[in-house]
Write a protein that holds these residues in place. Structure first.
Motif, PDB file in Angstrom:
ATOM      1  N   VAL A   1      29.222 -49.371 -17.142  1.00 55.00           N
ATOM      2  CA  VAL A   1      30.365 -48.775 -17.834  1.00 55.00           C
ATOM      3  C   VAL A   1      31.529 -49.756 -17.903  1.00 55.00           C
ATOM      4  O   VAL A   1      32.208 -49.854 -18.948  1.00 55.00           O
ATOM      5  N   LEU A   2      31.795 -50.495 -16.849  1.00 55.28           N
ATOM      6  CA  LEU A   2      32.976 -51.356 -16.796  1.00 55.28           C
ATOM      7  C   LEU A   2      32.988 -52.424 -17.892  1.00 55.28           C
ATOM      8  O   LEU A   2      34.045 -52.649 -18.509  1.00 55.28           O
ATOM      9  N   PRO A   3      31.885 -53.094 -18.191  1.00 53.04           N
ATOM     10  CA  PRO A   3      31.932 -54.070 -19.300  1.00 53.04           C
ATOM     11  C   PRO A   3      32.270 -53.423 -20.643  1.00 53.04           C
ATOM     12  O   PRO A   3      33.005 -54.009 -21.468  1.00 53.04           O
ATOM     13  N   LEU A   4      31.776 -52.213 -20.858  1.00 46.19           N
ATOM     14  CA  LEU A   4      32.066 -51.535 -22.106  1.00 46.19           C
ATOM     15  C   LEU A   4      33.544 -51.168 -22.198  1.00 46.19           C
ATOM     16  O   LEU A   4      34.174 -51.340 -23.259  1.00 46.19           O
ATOM     17  N   LEU A   5      34.106 -50.685 -21.101  1.00 51.03           N
ATOM     18  CA  LEU A   5      35.519 -50.322 -21.107  1.00 51.03           C
ATOM     19  C   LEU A   5      36.411 -51.557 -21.199  1.00 51.03           C
ATOM     20  O   LEU A   5      37.510 -51.483 -21.780  1.00 51.03           O
ATOM     21  N   SER A   6      35.964 -52.659 -20.659  1.00 51.47           N
ATOM     22  CA  SER A   6      36.756 -53.891 -20.779  1.00 51.47           C
ATOM     23  C   SER A   6      36.870 -54.319 -22.237  1.00 51.47           C
ATOM     24  O   SER A   6      37.939 -54.764 -22.691  1.00 51.47           O
ATOM     25  N   ARG A   7      35.797 -54.180 -22.979  1.00 50.71           N
ATOM     26  CA  ARG A   7      35.834 -54.516 -24.402  1.00 50.71           C
ATOM     27  C   ARG A   7      36.645 -53.494 -25.187  1.00 50.71           C
ATOM     28  O   ARG A   7      37.386 -53.850 -26.119  1.00 50.71           O
ATOM     29  N   ALA A   8      36.518 -52.223 -24.826  1.00 55.03           N
ATOM     30  CA  ALA A   8      37.248 -51.184 -25.549  1.00 55.03           C
ATOM     31  C   ALA A   8      38.747 -51.281 -25.294  1.00 55.03           C
ATOM     32  O   ALA A   8      39.556 -50.846 -26.139  1.00 55.03           O
ATOM     33  N   LEU A   9      39.148 -51.841 -24.147  1.00 53.87           N
ATOM     34  CA  LEU A   9      40.563 -51.916 -23.816  1.00 53.87           C
ATOM     35  C   LEU A   9      41.331 -52.886 -24.711  1.00 53.87           C
ATOM     36  O   LEU A   9      42.562 -52.777 -24.829  1.00 53.87           O
ATOM     37  N   VAL A  10      40.611 -53.786 -25.371  1.00 51.96           N
ATOM     38  CA  VAL A  10      41.266 -54.752 -26.273  1.00 51.96           C
ATOM     39  C   VAL A  10      40.827 -54.510 -27.720  1.00 51.96           C
ATOM     40  O   VAL A  10      40.992 -55.412 -28.576  1.00 51.96           O
ATOM     41  N   ASN A  11      40.293 -53.345 -27.981  1.00 54.18           N
ATOM     42  CA  ASN A  11      39.838 -53.019 -29.321  1.00 54.18           C
ATOM     43  C   ASN A  11      41.035 -52.863 -30.259  1.00 54.18           C
ATOM     44  O   ASN A  11      42.135 -52.509 -29.847  1.00 54.18           O
ATOM     45  N   ASP A  12      40.808 -53.113 -31.520  1.00 57.53           N
ATOM     46  CA  ASP A  12      41.895 -53.005 -32.493  1.00 57.53           C
ATOM     47  C   ASP A  12      42.302 -51.560 -32.766  1.00 57.53           C
ATOM     48  O   ASP A  12      43.429 -51.305 -33.208  1.00 57.53           O
ATOM     49  N   CYS A  13      41.399 -50.650 -32.501  1.00 57.49           N
ATOM     50  CA  CYS A  13      41.686 -49.236 -32.751  1.00 57.49           C
ATOM     51  C   CYS A  13      42.565 -48.681 -31.625  1.00 57.49           C
ATOM     52  O   CYS A  13      42.233 -48.811 -30.431  1.00 57.49           O
ATOM     53  N   ASP A  14      43.685 -48.076 -31.998  1.00 55.38           N
ATOM     54  CA  ASP A  14      44.600 -47.524 -30.995  1.00 55.38           C
ATOM     55  C   ASP A  14      43.941 -46.409 -30.191  1.00 55.38           C
ATOM     56  O   ASP A  14      44.118 -46.320 -28.962  1.00 55.38           O
ATOM     57  N   GLU A  15      43.207 -45.544 -30.867  1.00 57.59           N
ATOM     58  CA  GLU A  15      42.562 -44.442 -30.177  1.00 57.59           C
ATOM     59  C   GLU A  15      41.520 -44.946 -29.175  1.00 57.59           C
ATOM     60  O   GLU A  15      41.356 -44.374 -28.091  1.00 57.59           O
TER      61      GLU A  15
END
Length: 333
Positions: free
Chosen positions: A34-48
């Motif tokens: 889970v942590l690698p996925l959340l690390s990528r999502a934390l810098v995603n361009d989508c605000d949501e």
């Protein structure tokens, strides 16, 4: 496990789906994936997506500690929701990482109220690592934002003796117009020491509640409008009516007993005086009237009779004209 596997595959396929990313926070048993996925999502361009990733990391709690570096970078995110969730997540393991407290102290001045409140609460959880941030917390107490002031006072209550240097600023809050702020300040002062702070006593002894010079302990002056006597609002502890009535009954009973004892004493003294007078009049020997040889004293009348008996041997002489009839009559008895 099957549902978790489906959710992980959906997140790997498309991180832009915010609901899927937010659901990853419940997969603590699968933290390594889970942590690698959340690390990528934390810098995603989508605000949501970024907001969902921050919320998911907050749900993971201490399992998200390996991403502390990514969370630190997210403190500058433009979305208040992201910053708030990141601050709350960092506060969970701030006692283990020394740099967390200083970063949270910077967030105390955030323009968003939720971020500042979360930063204050997070500093309260940091423990000893927050000792260097006490000045920033004390300065935040003078904010116009009531939730922020309450959060800072709550942090001082959690830190306890570590925040003793902030006592002057906390004492200043004892005169806040809001009752909840005053109560929070009192709780913080009690937590800062084993006994009530001496500053509290100084506040209650003066009319202004400050010092004798009308200033707070840190030198700041306060307007007279803000000076309030807190002791006037606190009702005195009233003892139960039953205890008060019981004390009154006991007091009245004691008074009656005292009056009775006094009357008995006076009666006894009067009786003794009457007995002594009657004994003197009757010529009976008084109590304790013992002669030096151990025999009883015969009394005044017996002594006079003995004296008259000794006169029988003397030649008879006419009574002196100086003796009155009453005197002779008395001696003839």
């Amino acid at each position: 496990d099957a549902a978790a596997e489906v959710l992980l595959k959906a997140a790997e396929a498309d991180l832009a789906r915010a609901p899927v990313v937010a659901s990853l926070g419940g997969l603590q048993r699968h933290a390594p994936r889970v942590l690698p996925l959340l690390s990528r999502a934390l810098v995603n361009d989508c605000d949501e997506t970024r907001s969902a990733a921050a919320s998911a990391l907050l749900q993971l709690r201490h399992a998200a500690r390996p991403l502390a570096g990514e969370l630190q970078q997210a403190l500058s995110d433009e979305l208040p929701d992201v910053r708030r969730a990141v601050v709350e997540a960092l506060g969970l393991f701030g006692s283990k990482l020394n740099w967390v407290a200083s970063d949270l102290a910077k967030c105390l001045q955030d323009s968003d109220e939720g971020v500042a409140v979360a930063a204050a609460r997070g500093l309260g959880k940091c423990g000893k690592t927050a000792a260097g941030c006490i000045p920033q917390l004390s300065a935040t107490l003078h904010s116009d934002n009531v939730p922020v002031r309450l959060a800072v006072l709550g942090a001082f209550a959690q830190l306890g003796a570590i925040a003793r240097s902030a006592m002057p600023s906390v004492c200043f809050m004892l005169h806040d117009p809001r009752a909840d702020v005053v109560e929070a300040a009192q709780a913080a002062l009690q937590s800062m020491g084993d006994r009530p702070s001496p500053f509290v006593g100084d506040f209650r002894r003066t009319d202004s509640g400050l010092g004798g010079d009308g200033k707070c302990r840190d030198g700041r002056s306060v307007s007279k409008d803000n000076r309030r006597d807190r002791s006037a609002k606190k009702p005195k502890d009233k003892q139960p009516k039953e205890k008060k009535e019981g004390r009154e009954r006991r007091s009245s009973a004691d008074r009656r007993d005292d009056a009775g004892r006094k009357a008995k004493k006076e009666k006894k003294e009067k009786k003794q005086r009457r007995n002594s007078v009657s004994k003197r009049n009757s010529g009976e020997p008084s109590a304790g009237g013992l002669a030096s040889n151990g025999h009883k004293d015969r009394g005044g009348v017996a002594t006079i009779v003995d004296s008259l008996a000794g006169l029988e041997d003397l030649p008879a002489q006419p009574p002196s004209s100086s003796l009155s009839g009453s005197f002779l009559a008395r001696w003839s008895l």
